[in-house]
Design a protein around this motif. Structure first.
Motif, PDB file in Angstrom:
ATOM      1  N   GLY A 262       0.775  -1.228   0.000  1.00  0.00           N
ATOM      2  CA  GLY A 262       0.000   0.000   0.000  1.00  0.00           C
ATOM      3  C   GLY A 262       0.808   1.281   0.000  1.00  0.00           C
ATOM      4  O   GLY A 262       0.230   2.374  -0.032  1.00  0.00           O
ATOM      5  N   LEU A 263       2.138   1.165   0.004  1.00  0.00           N
ATOM      6  CA  LEU A 263       2.992   2.358   0.017  1.00  0.00           C
ATOM      7  C   LEU A 263       3.605   2.557  -1.363  1.00  0.00           C
ATOM      8  O   LEU A 263       4.235   1.652  -1.909  1.00  0.00           O
ATOM      9  CB  LEU A 263       4.102   2.198   1.060  1.00  0.00           C
ATOM     10  N   GLU A 264       3.427   3.756  -1.903  1.00  0.00           N
ATOM     11  CA  GLU A 264       3.950   4.046  -3.236  1.00  0.00           C
ATOM     12  C   GLU A 264       5.414   4.464  -3.171  1.00  0.00           C
ATOM     13  O   GLU A 264       5.825   5.239  -2.312  1.00  0.00           O
ATOM     14  CB  GLU A 264       3.136   5.175  -3.888  1.00  0.00           C
ATOM     15  N   PHE A 265       6.200   3.903  -4.101  1.00  0.00           N
ATOM     16  CA  PHE A 265       7.597   4.288  -4.286  1.00  0.00           C
ATOM     17  C   PHE A 265       7.735   4.903  -5.673  1.00  0.00           C
ATOM     18  O   PHE A 265       7.190   4.375  -6.652  1.00  0.00           O
ATOM     19  CB  PHE A 265       8.524   3.072  -4.202  1.00  0.00           C
ATOM     20  N   GLY A 266       8.477   6.003  -5.752  1.00  0.00           N
ATOM     21  CA  GLY A 266       8.705   6.633  -7.040  1.00  0.00           C
ATOM     22  C   GLY A 266      10.160   7.021  -7.183  1.00  0.00           C
ATOM     23  O   GLY A 266      10.776   7.541  -6.240  1.00  0.00           O
ATOM     24  N   SER A 267      10.749   6.725  -8.325  1.00  0.00           N
ATOM     25  CA  SER A 267      12.171   7.041  -8.536  1.00  0.00           C
ATOM     26  C   SER A 267      12.324   8.443  -9.103  1.00  0.00           C
ATOM     27  O   SER A 267      11.631   8.827 -10.045  1.00  0.00           O
ATOM     28  CB  SER A 267      12.818   6.017  -9.481  1.00  0.00           C
ATOM     29  N   ASP A 268      13.214   9.200  -8.482  1.00  0.00           N
ATOM     30  CA  ASP A 268      13.520  10.559  -8.927  1.00  0.00           C
ATOM     31  C   ASP A 268      14.960  10.571  -9.424  1.00  0.00           C
ATOM     32  O   ASP A 268      15.893  10.796  -8.665  1.00  0.00           O
ATOM     33  CB  ASP A 268      13.342  11.545  -7.773  1.00  0.00           C
ATOM     34  N   LEU A 269      15.132  10.307 -10.698  1.00  0.00           N
ATOM     35  CA  LEU A 269      16.473  10.231 -11.277  1.00  0.00           C
ATOM     36  C   LEU A 269      16.766  11.422 -12.181  1.00  0.00           C
ATOM     37  O   LEU A 269      17.768  11.424 -12.883  1.00  0.00           O
ATOM     38  CB  LEU A 269      16.619   8.928 -12.067  1.00  0.00           C
ATOM     39  N   ALA A 270      15.904  12.404 -12.156  1.00  0.00           N
ATOM     40  CA  ALA A 270      16.094  13.580 -13.003  1.00  0.00           C
ATOM     41  C   ALA A 270      16.415  14.816 -12.178  1.00  0.00           C
ATOM     42  O   ALA A 270      17.444  15.460 -12.357  1.00  0.00           O
ATOM     43  CB  ALA A 270      14.851  13.809 -13.858  1.00  0.00           C
ATOM     44  N   SER A 271      15.542  15.141 -11.225  1.00  0.00           N
ATOM     45  CA  SER A 271      15.715  16.390 -10.487  1.00  0.00           C
ATOM     46  C   SER A 271      16.492  16.224  -9.189  1.00  0.00           C
ATOM     47  O   SER A 271      17.154  17.156  -8.731  1.00  0.00           O
ATOM     48  CB  SER A 271      14.342  16.977 -10.154  1.00  0.00           C
ATOM     49  N   TYR A 272      16.414  15.043  -8.595  1.00  0.00           N
ATOM     50  CA  TYR A 272      16.998  14.812  -7.264  1.00  0.00           C
ATOM     51  C   TYR A 272      16.465  15.833  -6.255  1.00  0.00           C
ATOM     52  O   TYR A 272      17.138  16.155  -5.282  1.00  0.00           O
ATOM     53  CB  TYR A 272      18.529  14.868  -7.302  1.00  0.00           C
ATOM     54  N   ALA A 273      15.267  16.309  -6.485  1.00  0.00           N
ATOM     55  CA  ALA A 273      14.698  17.344  -5.628  1.00  0.00           C
ATOM     56  C   ALA A 273      13.443  16.875  -4.895  1.00  0.00           C
ATOM     57  O   ALA A 273      12.989  17.538  -3.969  1.00  0.00           O
ATOM     58  CB  ALA A 273      14.358  18.582  -6.458  1.00  0.00           C
ATOM     59  N   GLU A 274      12.874  15.753  -5.290  1.00  0.00           N
ATOM     60  CA  GLU A 274      11.647  15.271  -4.664  1.00  0.00           C
ATOM     61  C   GLU A 274      11.917  14.785  -3.246  1.00  0.00           C
ATOM     62  O   GLU A 274      13.005  14.288  -2.939  1.00  0.00           O
ATOM     63  CB  GLU A 274      11.022  14.156  -5.505  1.00  0.00           C
ATOM     64  N   LYS A 275      10.920  14.923  -2.395  1.00  0.00           N
ATOM     65  CA  LYS A 275      11.039  14.538  -0.996  1.00  0.00           C
ATOM     66  C   LYS A 275      10.065  13.409  -0.661  1.00  0.00           C
ATOM     67  O   LYS A 275       8.944  13.365  -1.180  1.00  0.00           O
ATOM     68  CB  LYS A 275      10.745  15.735  -0.072  1.00  0.00           C
ATOM     69  N   THR A 276      10.499  12.527   0.210  1.00  0.00           N
ATOM     70  CA  THR A 276       9.614  11.479   0.692  1.00  0.00           C
ATOM     71  C   THR A 276       8.521  12.082   1.571  1.00  0.00           C
ATOM     72  O   THR A 276       8.786  12.939   2.413  1.00  0.00           O
ATOM     73  CB  THR A 276      10.409  10.435   1.499  1.00  0.00           C
ATOM     74  N   THR A 277       7.288  11.632   1.340  1.00  0.00           N
ATOM     75  CA  THR A 277       6.156  12.010   2.183  1.00  0.00           C
ATOM     76  C   THR A 277       5.593  10.740   2.812  1.00  0.00           C
ATOM     77  O   THR A 277       6.036   9.630   2.513  1.00  0.00           O
ATOM     78  CB  THR A 277       5.063  12.710   1.361  1.00  0.00           C
ATOM     79  N   ARG A 278       4.608  10.883   3.660  1.00  0.00           N
ATOM     80  CA  ARG A 278       4.022   9.701   4.303  1.00  0.00           C
ATOM     81  C   ARG A 278       3.315   8.808   3.308  1.00  0.00           C
ATOM     82  O   ARG A 278       3.077   7.629   3.581  1.00  0.00           O
ATOM     83  CB  ARG A 278       3.053  10.132   5.403  1.00  0.00           C
ATOM     84  N   ASP A 279       2.967   9.366   2.130  1.00  0.00           N
ATOM     85  CA  ASP A 279       2.228   8.592   1.133  1.00  0.00           C
ATOM     86  C   ASP A 279       3.081   8.135  -0.037  1.00  0.00           C
ATOM     87  O   ASP A 279       2.657   7.272  -0.806  1.00  0.00           O
ATOM     88  CB  ASP A 279       1.063   9.425   0.582  1.00  0.00           C
ATOM     89  N   ARG A 280       4.274   8.726  -0.184  1.00  0.00           N
ATOM     90  CA  ARG A 280       5.104   8.388  -1.342  1.00  0.00           C
ATOM     91  C   ARG A 280       6.577   8.466  -0.963  1.00  0.00           C
ATOM     92  O   ARG A 280       7.053   9.493  -0.489  1.00  0.00           O
ATOM     93  CB  ARG A 280       4.822   9.336  -2.507  1.00  0.00           C
TER      94      ARG A 280
END
Length: 253
Positions: free
Chosen positions: A19-37
């Motif tokens: 139930g927990l979404e994982f997303g790869s950030d290989l472009a900006s390196y700026a995304e932050k982990t949240t409780r939902d992703r």
């Protein structure tokens, strides 16, 4: 390493575990982990390569060098049969969402994160290992930290002796100096730094005369895996002591 919870691969950059979404950030390196992703710096292709490669191996005790947004540590702790996942990172702890996910899923006994620790800090790194693993050897080490030759070489000397016989030491992004991207080939990124490939060269040279220390070295596109041999290593382990070079020197590229 075996999956204990199914991974639902949605795309090359997104998947869901328990139930927990994982997303790869290989472009900006700026995304932050949240409780939902959870942000992870590995795409689905690399994770599948990892799972296939590690499937025959026991990986109860895992040490990671490099946390970023917590993606790998959370993935191993939630999705696999790893008993303990310990990770260090030079960055300060500014990731409240990671701690919240660990607490909500009652993973605090399995996932231990240590921020503000440099991978080449012998005393601190060894202190973390002693505190978290005690006398138990490591099964798997993953260096996804600086990707720099000097730092990676030093941490290898610090940590490799703690692996059990047959344990694996993985170095990610070993081939960054040979990527086709213009930013690497023009020298705009890390142009003044020795290639991480130099460490792989040295390990292969040492492997050639020390099969009791290195039982196998496997190169994949995303990582190189060094398997520990049967010889017990002391705390003063130094790669220089293993290099039989016929009186010559290896020129860094």
């Amino acid at each position: 390493m075996q999956l204990v919870k199914p991974v639902h691969w949605i795309s090359e950059t997104k998947f869901v575990v328990d139930g927990l979404e994982f997303g790869s950030d290989l472009a900006s390196y700026a995304e932050k982990t949240t409780r939902d992703r959870v942000v992870i710096l590995k795409d689905s292709r690399l994770l599948r390569e990892y799972l296939d490669f590690l499937a025959p191996h026991k990986t109860a005790n895992i040490l990671e060098l490099g946390i970023w947004q917590g993606g790998s540590s959370l993935f191993y702790g939630i999705a696999t049969d790893a008993r303990r996942v310990v990770a260090i990172d030079l960055a300060p702890d500014k990731h409240p969402a990671i701690a919240e996910i660990i607490a909500e899923r009652a993973l605090s006994d399995r996932i231990k994160l240590h921020f503000g620790v440099s991978q080449d800090d012998r005393d601190t790194v060894r202190g973390v290992i002693e505190r978290e693993f005690g006398d138990e050897p490591l099964d798997l080490v993953v260096d996804d930290a600086s990707h720099q030759y000097d730092y990676s070489r030093r941490s290898f000397e610090i940590v490799f002796p703690r692996l059990r016989e047959g344990g694996l030491y993985i170095i990610e992004d070993w081939n960054w100096a040979h990527y086709g991207a213009e930013i690497y080939q023009s020298g705009k990124k890390w142009g003044d730094n020795p290639a991480l490939t130099n460490l792989i060269f040295e390990l292969l040279i040492a492997y050639g005369s020390h099969p009791d220390i290195f039982s196998n070295i496997v190169a994949c596109h995303g990582f190189v895996a060094i398997q520990k041999g049967s010889r017990r290593l002391d705390d003063d382990f130094r790669l220089d002591d293993l290099l039989r070079m016929r009186g010559k020197k290896l020129t860094l590229i």
